[in-house]
Design a protein around this motif. Structure first.
Motif, short mmCIF file in Angstrom:
data_model
loop_
_atom_site.label_atom_id
_atom_site.label_comp_id
_atom_site.label_asym_id
_atom_site.label_seq_id
_atom_site.Cartn_x
_atom_site.Cartn_y
_atom_site.Cartn_z
N ARG A 204 -23.76 4.99 65.26
CA ARG A 204 -24.11 6.38 65.14
C ARG A 204 -22.80 7.18 65.05
O ARG A 204 -22.86 8.40 64.82
N ALA A 205 -21.73 6.58 64.76
CA ALA A 205 -20.21 7.18 64.72
C ALA A 205 -20.51 8.25 63.33
O ALA A 205 -19.99 9.60 63.53
N SER A 206 -21.21 7.83 62.17
CA SER A 206 -21.18 8.72 61.03
C SER A 206 -21.98 9.99 61.40
O SER A 206 -21.98 10.84 60.76
N ASP A 207 -23.06 9.79 62.23
CA ASP A 207 -23.86 11.04 62.70
C ASP A 207 -23.02 12.01 63.11
O ASP A 207 -23.43 13.04 63.07
N TYR A 208 -21.73 11.73 63.73
CA TYR A 208 -20.99 12.97 64.27
C TYR A 208 -19.65 12.84 63.46
O TYR A 208 -18.57 13.41 63.97
N ASP A 209 -19.69 12.67 62.23
CA ASP A 209 -18.60 12.62 61.27
C ASP A 209 -17.26 11.69 61.78
O ASP A 209 -16.25 12.39 61.69
N LEU A 210 -17.57 10.82 62.38
CA LEU A 210 -16.41 9.94 63.33
C LEU A 210 -16.14 8.68 62.36
O LEU A 210 -17.27 8.24 61.72
N THR A 211 -15.15 8.39 62.12
CA THR A 211 -14.92 7.14 61.97
C THR A 211 -14.27 6.15 62.79
O THR A 211 -13.09 6.50 63.44
N ILE A 212 -14.61 4.81 63.00
CA ILE A 212 -14.13 4.00 63.92
C ILE A 212 -12.89 3.26 63.13
O ILE A 212 -12.94 2.44 62.35
N ALA A 213 -11.73 3.78 63.15
CA ALA A 213 -10.62 3.43 62.48
C ALA A 213 -9.98 2.04 63.04
O ALA A 213 -9.16 1.26 62.13
N LEU A 214 -10.14 1.88 64.28
CA LEU A 214 -9.46 0.72 64.98
C LEU A 214 -10.49 0.22 66.28
O LEU A 214 -11.01 1.03 66.83
N GLU A 215 -10.76 -1.05 66.35
CA GLU A 215 -11.63 -1.47 67.44
C GLU A 215 -10.90 -2.74 67.90
O GLU A 215 -10.67 -3.62 67.27
N GLU A 216 -10.72 -2.62 69.29
CA GLU A 216 -10.14 -3.63 70.02
C GLU A 216 -10.98 -3.84 71.39
O GLU A 216 -11.54 -3.24 71.72
N GLN A 217 -10.91 -5.22 71.60
CA GLN A 217 -11.58 -6.01 73.00
C GLN A 217 -10.60 -6.19 73.56
O GLN A 217 -9.73 -6.73 73.50
N PHE A 218 -10.98 -6.09 75.03
CA PHE A 218 -10.44 -6.75 76.13
C PHE A 218 -11.27 -7.47 76.99
O PHE A 218 -12.54 -7.15 77.22
N ASN A 219 -10.62 -8.35 77.82
CA ASN A 219 -11.57 -8.97 79.02
C ASN A 219 -11.19 -8.08 80.25
O ASN A 219 -10.25 -7.66 80.40
#
Length: 178
Positions: free
Chosen positions: A110-125
């Protein structure tokens, strides 16, 4: 303990041996999704104080109630806020467990619905304590804000290490608000 099987075992004990009238729990969604079948079958009301998976209340179980908002509602509200603030490039940092993965999917869809770009995604435990690598990636990127999705144990370290490393990027999220 946060494990689905253990949660089912405890729910069965509460329902079958202790003969409780109501169950309050579980805290996390994976456990609630597993043990709510026990309370449903027994016709016992269950209230979950912290489980936020949308699927909990989408299954037609008349015996389960949730006091926290769903992940989808939280994600939508946070993305609306980012849009209102003019944040466009977002770093999404989330738990590698069901809680974080559910949010990641909702936010990415849904990010594009709010004019957002997920430029970086990181996971952690959830039991991680060193976020130096993730935070350096974020600091060297061109993001306007950080959406962080995780429980307070890990995210308290993230916040502390942001201060220690003078990372002054707005941070918002869900799960660590307790």
């Amino acid at each position: 303990e946060g494990t689905a099987q253990k949660s089912v075992t405890v729910a069965q004990k509460l329902v079958n041996q202790e003969k409780v009238d109501i169950v309050i729990g579980a805290q996390n969604s994976a456990c609630t999704l597993a043990n709510m079948l026990v309370t449903q079958e027994a016709g016992i009301v269950q209230i979950t104080p912290g489980s936020s998976s949308p699927s909990i209340t989408q299954q037609g179980n008349d015996w389960i109630f949730r006091t926290s908002i769903s992940d989808l509602t939280a994600a939508t509200t946070i993305m609306e806020y980012c849009n209102e603030q003019g944040y466009k490039n977002i770093a999404l940092v989330h738990s590698s467990g069901d809680f974080g993965l559910t949010a990641s999917q909702a936010i990415n869809e849904r990010a594009s619905d709010y004019d957002l770009t997920i430029a970086l995604e990181e996971q952690f435990n959830d039991d991680d304590v060193d976020f130096t690598t993730i935070l350096h990636k974020i600091a060297s990127s061109d993001v306007d804000a950080i959406i962080c999705w995780g429980y307070f144990g890990a995210t308290s370290h993230i916040c502390q290490q942001m201060v220690q490393n003078d990372i002054q990027i707005p941070l918002m999220g869900y799960g660590f608000n307790n």
